[in-house]
Design an enzyme around this catalytic site. Structure first.
Site, mmCIF file in Angstrom:
data_model
loop_
_atom_site.group_PDB
_atom_site.id
_atom_site.type_symbol
_atom_site.label_atom_id
_atom_site.label_comp_id
_atom_site.label_asym_id
_atom_site.label_seq_id
_atom_site.Cartn_x
_atom_site.Cartn_y
_atom_site.Cartn_z
ATOM 1 C CD1 TRP A 183 -3.011 1.793 0.679
ATOM 2 C CD2 TRP A 183 -1.526 2.576 2.064
ATOM 3 N NE1 TRP A 183 -3.468 2.667 0.652
ATOM 4 C CE2 TRP A 183 -2.645 3.608 1.770
ATOM 5 C CE3 TRP A 183 -0.364 2.912 2.688
ATOM 6 C CZ2 TRP A 183 -2.363 4.824 2.163
ATOM 7 C CZ3 TRP A 183 -0.360 4.231 3.304
ATOM 8 C CH2 TRP A 183 -1.280 5.142 3.283
ATOM 9 C CD GLU A 222 -4.734 -1.410 1.773
ATOM 10 O OE1 GLU A 222 -5.493 -1.036 2.489
ATOM 11 O OE2 GLU A 222 -3.497 -2.088 2.327
ATOM 12 C CE LYS A 224 -5.826 6.432 1.188
ATOM 13 N NZ LYS A 224 -6.136 5.577 2.338
ATOM 14 C CG ASP A 256 -9.039 -0.914 3.676
ATOM 15 O OD1 ASP A 256 -10.109 -0.315 4.179
ATOM 16 O OD2 ASP A 256 -7.976 -1.136 4.526
ATOM 17 C CG HIS A 259 -8.861 2.208 1.279
ATOM 18 N ND1 HIS A 259 -7.398 1.349 0.986
ATOM 19 C CD2 HIS A 259 -8.434 2.711 2.456
ATOM 20 C CE1 HIS A 259 -6.677 1.621 2.060
ATOM 21 N NE2 HIS A 259 -7.270 2.340 3.007
ATOM 22 C CG HIS A 283 -6.650 -4.593 4.841
ATOM 23 N ND1 HIS A 283 -5.523 -3.633 4.811
ATOM 24 C CD2 HIS A 283 -5.951 -5.754 5.027
ATOM 25 C CE1 HIS A 283 -4.332 -4.115 5.140
ATOM 26 N NE2 HIS A 283 -4.856 -5.576 5.283
ATOM 27 C CG ASP A 291 -8.539 5.320 4.627
ATOM 28 O OD1 ASP A 291 -8.980 4.227 5.224
ATOM 29 O OD2 ASP A 291 -7.356 5.345 4.309
ATOM 30 C CG ASP A 293 -8.209 2.711 8.468
ATOM 31 O OD1 ASP A 293 -8.729 1.567 7.893
ATOM 32 O OD2 ASP A 293 -7.189 3.256 7.976
ATOM 33 C CG ASP A 323 -5.914 -1.480 7.997
ATOM 34 O OD1 ASP A 323 -5.414 -0.764 9.208
ATOM 35 O OD2 ASP A 323 -5.606 -1.026 6.977
#
Length: 416
Positions: A183, A222, A224, A256, A259, A283, A291, A293, A323
């Site tokens: 990433w 990864e 995004k 993710d 993302h 993720h 984003d 998390d 994550d």
């Protein structure tokens, strides 16, 4: 008759085998991220903190400050969560000693992670790995592998190559496959003048990184969409990485949950990716508007992700990592809440009347499908979850929180 036995009978009336669900849930490994325990700081630049594409907010006391503390916190959290576990490492968690002194990321070796392998072996854990392409002076103008600066790009290419070699040796040592996930934070805050050139440089860099054969590594990139500081352009977009993975055998696009645009769930993407790729790495997190998390909840999207995995018969093909990182609350509790919620969602998904629902859909009985989907929501799931925890030797309900609070009083608060 116990509550579990009663619940099992009720599920059986819907054609659902609760024992099978328990066994499948217990056998599915979940990769738990080490970086929740110290706010994504790592050990190679402990005074610098997270940055260059990573932001952690809050200052709750008790953050892990070294390898021993992070191990202890991880094990405390893991002891309160049912299911099979892996530990997900970033390269910035290299262990430096007098015999193996500090070295920069582009020259890291397996020896800097051998203590993690010993820890994993002692505790029956698998390992996954990630190059750390952030929180470093060589992130220039927010760019790494897509940078126009050849020295910057070379540094990060060499770091990613070193990370793959480390992941390969970890896999050899554990006789396992290690997911190695690339990433990068690369993008622009305002409208770019050139979108193509950064992506071409990124493609060329990835081609060099993945050129070396590493049979024990599952390579991922990864994707995004946007984040704070890169609102206008991200080099490693979903389209870029999906196309890259589709044209490069044995490279996979890791999705993710935070993302993408908030109205664009990854649960809908899983079945599409399964048609074309051997593995679909994820993720699982909880994005809030961007984003961010946040700690995973037992919410609609987490359950839908798990339902897609289960009803696609893809437990062995969808590689799940968590994550999230939150420094505003007890970090061990955050681990436990997020991990238990994913395990709940997975078990929930395994207890759905999928065969009957699919049959209804195929014959056009959409009224019956909606009825059954709604009826399944009030089946006695809590009693099956309690049995899952009991068999795993972990607390069934909120009593785990008293254990964490005691750990906070006896350990975390003494860290200053």
């Amino acid at each position: 008759m116990t509550r579990f036995e009663s619940a099992k009978e009720i599920y059986a009336r819907y054609g659902i085998d609760a024992e099978r669900a328990l066994n499948l849930a217990a056998g599915k490994p979940i990769s738990i991220h080490c970086w929740q325990g110290d706010d994504v700081v790592g050990f190679d630049n402990p005074d610098g903190g997270a940055g260059n594409g990573i932001q952690t907010t809050g200052n709750y006391p008790g953050k892990a400050r070294n390898f021993e503390e992070l191990k202890a916190d991880f094990l405390k959290a893991a002891s309160l969560v049912p299911g099979k576990k892996r530990i997900n490492l970033h390269a910035c968690y290299a262990i430096f000693t007098q015999e193996n002194p500090w070295t920069d990321r582009n020259k890291l070796e397996y020896k800097h992670f051998a203590p993690w392998v010993a820890f994993a072996r002692e505790n029956g854990l698998g390992i996954d790995f990630n190059p750390t392409c952030f929180s470093h002076p060589m992130v220039k103008d927010g760019l790494t592998l897509s940078s126009p600066d050849e020295d910057v790009r070379r540094f990060w290419i060499d770091h990613c190559k070193a990370s793959r070699r480390i992941a390969q040796q970890i896999g050899e040592e554990l006789q396992d496959k290690v997911m190695n996930n690339v990433w990068i934070p690369d993008g622009y805050k305002d409208t770019p003048a050139d979108r193509l050139s950064p992506r071409k440089r990124l493609k060329d860099a990835l081609d060099e990184i993945f050129a070396e054969e590493c049979p024990n590594v599952i390579d991922c990139v990864e994707s995004k969409f946007f984040a704070v500081g890169v609102e206008s352009y991200t080099a490693g977009s979903n389209e870029f990485y999906t196309a890259y993975a589709a044209t490069h055998p044995n490279v996979y696009n890791l999705m993710d949950a935070g993302h993408y645009h908030p109205s664009e769930p990854i649960s809908d993407k899983i079945s599409a990716m399964l048609l074309y790729f051997q593995y679909v790495p994820l993720h699982v997190t909880r994005g809030v508007n961007w984003d961010s998390d946040h700690v995973v909840s037992f919410d609609d999207e987490t359950r839908e992700i798990c339902k897609e995995i289960v009803r696609s018969d893809a437990l062995d093909r969808v590689l799940v990592g968590l994550d999230f990182f939150d420094a505003s609350i007890n970090r061990v509790a955050a681990w436990v809440i997020g991990c238990r919620n994913f395990e709940k969602a997975l078990l929930w998904a395994l207890l759905q009347p999928d065969d009957e629902l699919k049959a209804m859909q195929d014959r056009g009985d959409f009224t019956g499908r909606l009825m059954l989907q709604e009826e399944a929501k009030t089946l006695p799931f809590a009693d099956i979850w309690a049995e899952y925890c009991r068999r795993a030797g972990v607390p069934e309900g909120r009593e785990w929180f008293e254990i964490v609070k005691q750990y906070e009083d006896e350990v975390l608060k003494k860290r200053g």
